[in-house]
Design an enzyme around this catalytic site. Structure first.
Site, PDB file in Angstrom:
ATOM      1  N   HIS A 419       0.799  -1.220   0.000  1.00 43.59           N
ATOM      2  CA  HIS A 419       0.000   0.000   0.000  1.00 43.59           C
ATOM      3  C   HIS A 419       0.832   1.271   0.000  1.00 43.59           C
ATOM      4  CE1 HIS A 419      -4.187  -1.349   0.516  1.00 43.59           C
ATOM      5  NE2 HIS A 419      -3.677  -2.375   1.163  1.00 43.59           N
ATOM      6  N   ARG A 608      -5.171  12.279   6.052  1.00 45.67           N
ATOM      7  CA  ARG A 608      -4.073  12.259   7.014  1.00 45.67           C
ATOM      8  C   ARG A 608      -3.047  13.337   6.662  1.00 45.67           C
ATOM      9  NH1 ARG A 608       0.607   8.970   6.644  1.00 45.67           N
ATOM     10  NH2 ARG A 608      -0.356   7.944   4.850  1.00 45.67           N
ATOM     11  N   LYS A 719     -14.644   8.638  -3.531  1.00 46.83           N
ATOM     12  CA  LYS A 719     -15.838   9.023  -2.774  1.00 46.83           C
ATOM     13  C   LYS A 719     -16.317  10.407  -3.193  1.00 46.83           C
ATOM     14  CE  LYS A 719     -13.858   6.424   1.027  1.00 46.83           C
ATOM     15  NZ  LYS A 719     -12.984   6.531   2.200  1.00 46.83           N
TER      16      LYS A 719
END
Length: 895
Positions: A419, A608, A719
């Site tokens: 990732h 983040r 999203k």
């Protein structure tokens, strides 16, 4: 479903009011915080009989499982009285939440049991998804939607003058993750259940998840997030499946009774892993899979003799140390003790999970001949990579298999997803720490490495540099165990999470492994679940879609392409966006005390805090806009509201300083009355899943501005796009594929691409030259350097200024002018509502491939080799009856 539907709308309050007592007269207690500006419960819980005016019939449903309005009402009231032990006049809204949650869970239980029984009876191949993070979000709304009960529950509560949205706000977000990794895991579990795939999640039940973020005088302050303070109605403790986990000790050589040489791990310290199960319901089917999280418990709760001797602290010391393993998500690893605790956490949940997988397998199988064909164990990033050594240890030491057989089983069972391309996130542990904490595992890793390097030596004879760079052990100093290398060597599949990321994994991160094992490397572009991120988060949009093309899109997002882009759709999209912005504006005013213009551009960056994500670039642009407005107060500008949210790791000083800068800039701008209605800056503290569900549907501009080559994929970009926001982004991560899907004319692109970034760095990147050539950039940096935003401490941001002039590792300066020009285009485009909305509509209708359902189908087909297992409820079960045969408990029950 109309726009006034009972499906959830974004509520104004984002801080759960955990105790909202009612007086006997039905008024709120004077000790309760004042309610947000919306209708709230203002009287005692008294039913309105209109709820029961649906066609009456004789209802024979079981109160635990029935789906009729009367049955659901009885179930909720039953739990209020017998579980919460309250009558209607004394019940608080928290009691109501628990009662509705328990009634909802009851309706999951029969499906949950039937699901696990079906998997066992059919001896199916199971997926085990090992992840250090699971950001599940609030469960009540999601579970009601999955069961098809949301509208029914909403109408029921309304008869008692209670808003279901208010009840949902009382559920604490389980912050068991740091960001995209944990939220992706949650989306994947949702898709596995919806696709009827036999899937299990394994992780840690952190007592304190990601910290609660407070902003005090502009600085981030961390506070423990005690998400279990009021309990958790969804989880079930399974003490009978507790697992002993060993640490430290030594390895003893011996010869068994058959003359075989063996190694035994002895003199260890033991911690217990207690499993807690949470149901994960599929949408529109009867599948309920399991998320099993492990909690650490000490083997010795209390030393009575030491306590009696008066040493009270030492009496509980062992308990405290043992249970610290599952205390906090990602403890600070700046100290050796912190690093050791992190390694303990990783081994703890991997050991428990491997033990559990093998226990379940052995219930139906006497040998390990078909283990790999019955179990797909997936490593979500490098945190669970120790599973390679642990599975080998169990198979060789505990089960008596030979090394070669155990290795084939291990490699065939395990798969690994990378990732990140950031070196610091690839997990390397000092050999000395491994030797002390997990001595047997280090021996196994040495043996794996020895055999692997022999393969490399044979295939690439004489290439000593290749041996050094591919070794699982980095020779240092200090010597380190490379967990990513261990995961690659011990897995049959290695995938990235976006096309560009997977390419960089093959060509930059692990090129020699990709050359040696090309068949192992593949791409699986991430996706997100539309059930949470449209249906639950943006019900107005969900309703608009469903009225046009039906409900099929909820399980096949590609059907969004059937939407006809016409004046009616575009008009409704504008109305939906504005209504969502009104709700978000109310949240901002309640939380931050700032009034924002709902007709301004809502420009959002929520993620983040990290230098590569370049919140600093966003901040510099905000300063530029501010400076230009101050120089030309009468300039005609497109009003903007910048909304930023995200947490910095507690030990990440630079990211925390960026938060302070953003807040100081916001304070300056928001206090300038001359800018009212034209420019506002909002930092929304304690960003998490539930807050994202309110921000994303209201967003106009999605900031996806990481330096190219650093973001593995991103899922926020998906999203936002499916909720009507237009992307300002670089060619990084999944941005590239989103741009290809929605069309380059419907995406605001800027910045250097990966090849250009690489070339700049090879040439010797000099940020000062870009600052000197850009008057606006220099002005913004000088404004910071002069202490304009920090008059109380003019040198506060000196390190940021110095980094921009002399280092700028993430090319903020090189991309600044292109970014500002792109933002100017955004402002001009927004003034043309038809053009803007048409771009939004194209994003919506072309975003279908970014559903996590598509991603999971690819994993299932190409990596796991798992097929759907539909769950059929028996007629007796669907009516709540168990029958005599159902009361017999099999010896080999399989939770």
């Amino acid at each position: 479903m109309s726009q006034d539907s009972e499906m959830p709308h974004a509520a104004e309050s984002t801080t759960p009011q955990r105790e909202i007592p009612l007086t006997e007269a039905g008024r709120r207690s004077p000790l309760t915080p004042p309610p947000p500006p919306r209708k709230a419960t203002a009287r005692a819980l008294r039913p309105d009989s209109s709820f029961l005016k649906s066609p009456r019939r004789s209802v024979h449903e079981h109160d635990r499982t029935g789906m009729h309005p009367e049955t659901l009402e009885r179930a909720v009231l039953d739990h209020l009285y017998y579980t919460q032990m309250k009558d209607l006049p004394s019940a608080t809204l928290l009691d109501v939440f628990w009662s509705v949650a328990h009634a909802t869970r009851d309706r999951l239980v029969q499906r949950w049991i039937k699901t696990q029984r079906t998997y066992y009876d059919q001896d199916v191949k199971r997926i085990y998804y090992l992840s250090a993070e699971f950001l599940m979000g609030r469960a009540l709304g999601q579970n009601l939607i999955s069961l098809g009960l949301y509208d029914l529950a909403s109408k029921l509560l309304r008869t008692y003058d209670i808003d279901l949205r208010e009840i949902r706000e009382l559920e604490h977000d389980a912050g068991l993750g740091n960001g995209g990794l944990g939220r992706l895991a949650a989306c994947f579990l949702d898709s596995m259940a919806t696709l009827a795939l036999p899937g299990y999640g394994y992780g840690i039940r952190y007592e304190y998840g990601i910290f609660e973020q407070k902003i005090i005088d502009g600085w981030q302050k961390e506070r423990g997030d005690a998400w279990l303070r009021y309990g958790n109605p969804w989880e079930v403790a399974r003490h009978e499946y507790t697992v002993p986990v060993h640490f430290y000790g030594r390895v003893e050589e011996l010869v068994d009774g058959r003359g075989r040489y063996q190694l035994r791990w002895v003199d260890t310290q033991v911690v217990l892993g207690v499993p807690y199960d949470t149901p994960v319901a599929g949408f529109g089917n009867s599948t309920v899979n399991t998320l099993r999280l492990w909690s650490a418990r000490a083997t010795k709760e209390f030393d009575f003799q030491v306590f009696n001797d008066g040493d009270y602290r030492r009496a509980v010391e062992a308990k405290a140390l043992g249970e610290s393993i599952s205390k906090v998500l990602y403890p600070n690893d700046d100290s050796p003790e912190g690093r050791e605790l992190r390694l303990k956490q990783q081994y703890f949940f991997v050991c428990c999970s491997i033990h559990d997988i093998i226990r379940r397998y052995k219930k139906g199988h006497k040998t390990f001949d078909v283990f790999a064909s019955k179990n797909a164990i997936h490593l979500n990033d490098t945190h669970p990579a120790i599973a390679v050594a642990e599975l080998m240890r169990v198979l060789v030491d505990n089960e008596g298999l030979g090394w070669d057989e155990a290795w084939e089983i291990t490699r065939a069972s395990l798969a690994y997803t990378n990732h990140t391309l950031l070196p610091e996130a690839l997990e390397q542990w000092p050999v000395s720490m491994f030797e002390r904490l997990l001595p047997r595992h280090l021996q196994i890793i040495y043996e794996i490495n020895h055999r692997f390097l022999r393969q490399v030596q044979i295939q690439y004879f004489g290439d000593e540099e290749r041996l050094r760079s591919m070794s699982i052990i980095a020779e240092g100093p200090p010597r380190q165990v490379r967990m990513a290398h261990l995961a690659v060597v011990g897995s049959h599949s290695v995938n990235g999470v976006a096309a560009l990321h997977s390419k960089l994994v093959r060509t930059q991160l692990l090129p020699q492994f990709a050359e040696m094992f090309p068949e192992r490397f593949n791409n699986k572009t991430n996706g997100v679940t539309p059930r949470r991120w449209i249906l639950l988060a943006n019900p107005r949009l969900a309703d608009a879609i469903t009225r046009r093309i039906g409900k099929g899109w909820l399980c096949d997002l590609e059907q969004l392409s059937q939407l006809q882009i016409d004046a009616e759709l575009m008009g409704e999209l504008r109305e939906i966006k504005r209504a969502n912005k009104v709700e978000l504006a109310a949240i901002i005013e309640q939380r931050n005390g700032i009034k924002v213009d709902v007709d301004s551009i809502f420009d959002v960056q929520i993620k983040r805090l990290h230098e590569y994500k370049r919140q600093l670039l966003n901040c510099l642009h905000i300063i530029t806009l501010y400076r230009e407005l101050k120089k030309n107060p009468h300039a005609q500008v497109t009003p903007r509201t910048f909304i930023i949210g995200g947490k910095a790791a507690p030990g990440y000083a630079t990211a925390k300083l960026h938060i302070k800068l953003i807040n100081d800039v916001a304070a300056t701008i928001n206090a300038d009355h001359a800018l009212a209605g034209r420019l506002r800056v909002v930092f929304l503290a304690n960003y998490g899943v539930s807050l994202a569900e309110k921000i994303i549907p209201a967003t106009d501009v999605s900031e996806q501005i990481s330096m190219a080559g650093k973001e593995a994929s991103g899922t926020g970009n998906m999203k936002f796009a499916m909720n009507g926001a237009l992307t300002v982004g670089t060619l990084d991560g999944a941005n590239i594929e989103i741009r290809e899907a929605v069309g380059k004319d419907n995406f605001f692109l800027f910045g250097h691409n990966v090849e250009q970034v690489k070339e700049l760095k090879q040439q010797g990147y000099r940020s000062a030259s870009y600052i000197e050539q850009s008057p606006r950039l220099r002005d913004a940096i000088d404004t910071i350097a002069q202490g304009f935003f920090s008059p109380d401490d003019p040198q506060r941001f000196a390190s940021i200024v110095d980094d921009l002039w002399n280092h700028d590792s993430y090319l903020v300066c090189a991309d600044f002018d292109g970014y500002v020009a792109c933002q100017d285009l955004v402002a001009r485009t927004y003034t043309d509502p038809d053009t803007w909305t048409r771009m939004v509509a194209h994003n919506l209708t072309r975003i279908g491939r970014f559903s996590s359902d598509r991603t999971i189908k690819e994993y299932a087909r190409e990596i796991w080799g798992v097929t759907s297992v539909p769950i059929e409820l028996d007629p007796a079960q669907s009516n709540g009856g168990l029958g005599a045969d159902r009361l017999r408990i099999p010896r080999n029950a399989q939770p």
